[in-house]
Scaffold this motif. Sequence first.
Motif, PDB file in Angstrom:
ATOM      1  N   MET A  53       0.827  -1.216   0.000  1.00  0.00           N
ATOM      2  CA  MET A  53       0.000   0.000   0.000  1.00  0.00           C
ATOM      3  C   MET A  53       0.858   1.262   0.000  1.00  0.00           C
ATOM      4  O   MET A  53       0.445   2.292  -0.529  1.00  0.00           O
ATOM      5  CB  MET A  53      -0.958   0.004   1.190  1.00  0.00           C
ATOM      6  N   SER A  54       2.047   1.166   0.587  1.00  0.00           N
ATOM      7  CA  SER A  54       2.966   2.304   0.628  1.00  0.00           C
ATOM      8  C   SER A  54       3.841   2.391  -0.627  1.00  0.00           C
ATOM      9  O   SER A  54       4.757   3.219  -0.680  1.00  0.00           O
ATOM     10  CB  SER A  54       3.872   2.198   1.864  1.00  0.00           C
ATOM     11  N   LYS A  55       3.585   1.513  -1.574  1.00  0.00           N
ATOM     12  CA  LYS A  55       4.321   1.457  -2.846  1.00  0.00           C
ATOM     13  C   LYS A  55       5.808   1.161  -2.651  1.00  0.00           C
ATOM     14  O   LYS A  55       6.637   1.561  -3.437  1.00  0.00           O
ATOM     15  CB  LYS A  55       4.103   2.729  -3.668  1.00  0.00           C
ATOM     16  N   ARG A  56       6.102   0.432  -1.606  1.00  0.00           N
ATOM     17  CA  ARG A  56       7.473  -0.012  -1.330  1.00  0.00           C
ATOM     18  C   ARG A  56       7.563  -1.459  -1.822  1.00  0.00           C
ATOM     19  O   ARG A  56       7.672  -2.410  -1.057  1.00  0.00           O
ATOM     20  CB  ARG A  56       7.773   0.140   0.158  1.00  0.00           C
ATOM     21  N   TYR A  57       7.482  -1.588  -3.150  1.00  0.00           N
ATOM     22  CA  TYR A  57       7.279  -2.882  -3.774  1.00  0.00           C
ATOM     23  C   TYR A  57       8.441  -3.852  -3.594  1.00  0.00           C
ATOM     24  O   TYR A  57       8.209  -5.049  -3.393  1.00  0.00           O
ATOM     25  CB  TYR A  57       6.950  -2.710  -5.253  1.00  0.00           C
ATOM     26  N   ASP A  58       9.662  -3.389  -3.674  1.00  0.00           N
ATOM     27  CA  ASP A  58      10.792  -4.305  -3.500  1.00  0.00           C
ATOM     28  C   ASP A  58      10.798  -4.902  -2.097  1.00  0.00           C
ATOM     29  O   ASP A  58      11.049  -6.102  -1.923  1.00  0.00           O
ATOM     30  CB  ASP A  58      12.122  -3.602  -3.798  1.00  0.00           C
ATOM     31  N   GLU A  59      10.510  -4.067  -1.106  1.00  0.00           N
ATOM     32  CA  GLU A  59      10.444  -4.567   0.268  1.00  0.00           C
ATOM     33  C   GLU A  59       9.256  -5.520   0.439  1.00  0.00           C
ATOM     34  O   GLU A  59       9.375  -6.557   1.103  1.00  0.00           O
ATOM     35  CB  GLU A  59      10.315  -3.401   1.246  1.00  0.00           C
ATOM     36  N   ALA A  60       8.127  -5.147  -0.151  1.00  0.00           N
ATOM     37  CA  ALA A  60       6.945  -6.009  -0.060  1.00  0.00           C
ATOM     38  C   ALA A  60       7.229  -7.360  -0.703  1.00  0.00           C
ATOM     39  O   ALA A  60       6.858  -8.411  -0.157  1.00  0.00           O
ATOM     40  CB  ALA A  60       5.753  -5.339  -0.738  1.00  0.00           C
ATOM     41  N   ARG A  61       7.909  -7.330  -1.840  1.00  0.00           N
ATOM     42  CA  ARG A  61       8.250  -8.582  -2.532  1.00  0.00           C
ATOM     43  C   ARG A  61       9.078  -9.474  -1.615  1.00  0.00           C
ATOM     44  O   ARG A  61       8.810 -10.672  -1.488  1.00  0.00           O
ATOM     45  CB  ARG A  61       9.017  -8.273  -3.813  1.00  0.00           C
ATOM     46  N   SER A  62      10.073  -8.909  -0.961  1.00  0.00           N
ATOM     47  CA  SER A  62      10.921  -9.687  -0.051  1.00  0.00           C
ATOM     48  C   SER A  62      10.113 -10.301   1.092  1.00  0.00           C
ATOM     49  O   SER A  62      10.337 -11.459   1.472  1.00  0.00           O
ATOM     50  CB  SER A  62      12.031  -8.814   0.535  1.00  0.00           C
ATOM     51  N   VAL A  63       9.180  -9.542   1.624  1.00  0.00           N
ATOM     52  CA  VAL A  63       8.369 -10.053   2.728  1.00  0.00           C
ATOM     53  C   VAL A  63       7.419 -11.143   2.234  1.00  0.00           C
ATOM     54  O   VAL A  63       7.226 -12.163   2.919  1.00  0.00           O
ATOM     55  CB  VAL A  63       7.608  -8.921   3.450  1.00  0.00           C
ATOM     56  N   TYR A  64       6.850 -10.985   1.048  1.00  0.00           N
ATOM     57  CA  TYR A  64       5.989 -12.051   0.513  1.00  0.00           C
ATOM     58  C   TYR A  64       6.776 -13.335   0.287  1.00  0.00           C
ATOM     59  O   TYR A  64       6.290 -14.432   0.586  1.00  0.00           O
ATOM     60  CB  TYR A  64       5.293 -11.621  -0.776  1.00  0.00           C
ATOM     61  N   VAL A  65       7.991 -13.216  -0.220  1.00  0.00           N
ATOM     62  CA  VAL A  65       8.846 -14.393  -0.401  1.00  0.00           C
ATOM     63  C   VAL A  65       9.112 -15.051   0.960  1.00  0.00           C
ATOM     64  O   VAL A  65       9.028 -16.277   1.104  1.00  0.00           O
ATOM     65  CB  VAL A  65      10.157 -14.018  -1.131  1.00  0.00           C
ATOM     66  N   GLU A  66       9.394 -14.232   1.972  1.00  0.00           N
ATOM     67  CA  GLU A  66       9.603 -14.741   3.328  1.00  0.00           C
ATOM     68  C   GLU A  66       8.338 -15.406   3.860  1.00  0.00           C
ATOM     69  O   GLU A  66       8.389 -16.458   4.507  1.00  0.00           O
ATOM     70  CB  GLU A  66      10.030 -13.574   4.231  1.00  0.00           C
ATOM     71  N   LEU A  67       7.209 -14.794   3.589  1.00  0.00           N
ATOM     72  CA  LEU A  67       5.925 -15.310   4.048  1.00  0.00           C
ATOM     73  C   LEU A  67       5.621 -16.669   3.414  1.00  0.00           C
ATOM     74  O   LEU A  67       5.169 -17.604   4.087  1.00  0.00           O
ATOM     75  CB  LEU A  67       4.821 -14.305   3.719  1.00  0.00           C
ATOM     76  N   ILE A  68       5.890 -16.798   2.129  1.00  0.00           N
ATOM     77  CA  ILE A  68       5.670 -18.074   1.445  1.00  0.00           C
ATOM     78  C   ILE A  68       6.572 -19.143   2.054  1.00  0.00           C
ATOM     79  O   ILE A  68       6.132 -20.264   2.336  1.00  0.00           O
ATOM     80  CB  ILE A  68       5.906 -17.920  -0.069  1.00  0.00           C
ATOM     81  N   ALA A  69       7.824 -18.800   2.278  1.00  0.00           N
ATOM     82  CA  ALA A  69       8.771 -19.751   2.873  1.00  0.00           C
ATOM     83  C   ALA A  69       8.364 -20.124   4.295  1.00  0.00           C
ATOM     84  O   ALA A  69       8.567 -21.267   4.721  1.00  0.00           O
ATOM     85  CB  ALA A  69      10.181 -19.168   2.863  1.00  0.00           C
ATOM     86  N   ASP A  70       7.769 -19.181   5.023  1.00  0.00           N
ATOM     87  CA  ASP A  70       7.341 -19.430   6.395  1.00  0.00           C
ATOM     88  C   ASP A  70       6.312 -20.557   6.449  1.00  0.00           C
ATOM     89  O   ASP A  70       6.358 -21.389   7.339  1.00  0.00           O
ATOM     90  CB  ASP A  70       6.771 -18.150   7.012  1.00  0.00           C
ATOM     91  N   GLY A  71       5.374 -20.545   5.512  1.00  0.00           N
ATOM     92  CA  GLY A  71       4.387 -21.612   5.432  1.00  0.00           C
ATOM     93  C   GLY A  71       3.273 -21.569   6.449  1.00  0.00           C
ATOM     94  O   GLY A  71       2.469 -22.499   6.515  1.00  0.00           O
ATOM     95  N   GLY A  72       3.199 -20.512   7.232  1.00  0.00           N
ATOM     96  CA  GLY A  72       2.147 -20.416   8.243  1.00  0.00           C
ATOM     97  C   GLY A  72       0.798 -20.049   7.657  1.00  0.00           C
ATOM     98  O   GLY A  72       0.678 -19.713   6.477  1.00  0.00           O
ATOM     99  N   ASP A  73      -0.231 -20.137   8.494  1.00  0.00           N
ATOM    100  CA  ASP A  73      -1.592 -19.790   8.065  1.00  0.00           C
ATOM    101  C   ASP A  73      -1.671 -18.325   7.685  1.00  0.00           C
ATOM    102  O   ASP A  73      -1.128 -17.460   8.381  1.00  0.00           O
ATOM    103  CB  ASP A  73      -2.591 -20.048   9.191  1.00  0.00           C
ATOM    104  N   CYS A  74      -2.369 -18.067   6.585  1.00  0.00           N
ATOM    105  CA  CYS A  74      -2.574 -16.697   6.100  1.00  0.00           C
ATOM    106  C   CYS A  74      -4.039 -16.506   5.748  1.00  0.00           C
ATOM    107  O   CYS A  74      -4.734 -17.459   5.409  1.00  0.00           O
ATOM    108  CB  CYS A  74      -1.734 -16.433   4.854  1.00  0.00           C
ATOM    109  N   GLU A  75      -4.463 -15.266   5.817  1.00  0.00           N
ATOM    110  CA  GLU A  75      -5.830 -14.924   5.421  1.00  0.00           C
ATOM    111  C   GLU A  75      -6.039 -15.270   3.945  1.00  0.00           C
ATOM    112  O   GLU A  75      -7.045 -15.847   3.568  1.00  0.00           O
ATOM    113  CB  GLU A  75      -6.080 -13.432   5.670  1.00  0.00           C
ATOM    114  N   LEU A  76      -5.084 -14.876   3.115  1.00  0.00           N
ATOM    115  CA  LEU A  76      -5.110 -15.180   1.684  1.00  0.00           C
ATOM    116  C   LEU A  76      -3.817 -15.883   1.303  1.00  0.00           C
ATOM    117  O   LEU A  76      -2.816 -15.777   2.016  1.00  0.00           O
ATOM    118  CB  LEU A  76      -5.249 -13.898   0.864  1.00  0.00           C
ATOM    119  N   ASP A  77      -3.833 -16.553   0.184  1.00  0.00           N
ATOM    120  CA  ASP A  77      -2.623 -17.207  -0.302  1.00  0.00           C
ATOM    121  C   ASP A  77      -1.571 -16.132  -0.561  1.00  0.00           C
ATOM    122  O   ASP A  77      -1.804 -15.208  -1.345  1.00  0.00           O
ATOM    123  CB  ASP A  77      -2.941 -17.969  -1.591  1.00  0.00           C
ATOM    124  N   PRO A  78      -0.403 -16.196   0.088  1.00  0.00           N
ATOM    125  CA  PRO A  78       0.597 -15.139  -0.070  1.00  0.00           C
ATOM    126  C   PRO A  78       1.137 -15.022  -1.494  1.00  0.00           C
ATOM    127  O   PRO A  78       1.652 -13.974  -1.875  1.00  0.00           O
ATOM    128  CB  PRO A  78       1.690 -15.513   0.920  1.00  0.00           C
TER     129      PRO A  78
END
Length: 190
Positions: A53-78
Amino acid sequence: MDYELACDQAEEIDATLDGQERLDAYRQHADALEPGEVGRSVFLEYLADHLTMSKRYDEARSVYVELIADGGDCELDPRVGLLDVELRIGHTDQADALLKELLASARADELDLADYADIGGALEEAGEFRKAHRWFTMPLRDLDPEELEFSEVPLLHGRARVRRALGLPVDAYDEVSQAITGTFAAGDDA
């Protein structure tokens, strides 16, 4: 940590903090938990969403990659959030690879309606109207347009928008969308 407690804490952060302070709080809570530990994914998901939402896309991309690797429950598919970011930064090859993965998940009945709506919305935002049409339509194709559930309405409206953008004729689903919103497709006489 309990999943519900993590959700409550993330919502509290969301309601009481702003800007970088909010982002830092999500990161601190995520980092306090071990990868894969219940609740960690909640803080990562909020962090990734707010970075996007803050248009910090490179950082968001890194966190989504981390989130996918984490494998925990999410509201939506990361992967859906990552798809949105890849489209926003113009990584079409990565976006296409994610769409293939998501299609395999769709065929395995592993996605929910919100995932379909968000995939379609990300594609629509990127101007990929044909692909968006496909994703908005997939979960609706075996349903009677007159008997849709409330949770299916975002798909219905998204589908109608991209059909108008593609210049497609109004069909039964579009008529239901129009009846709900009180709007008419371009070229229709009201």
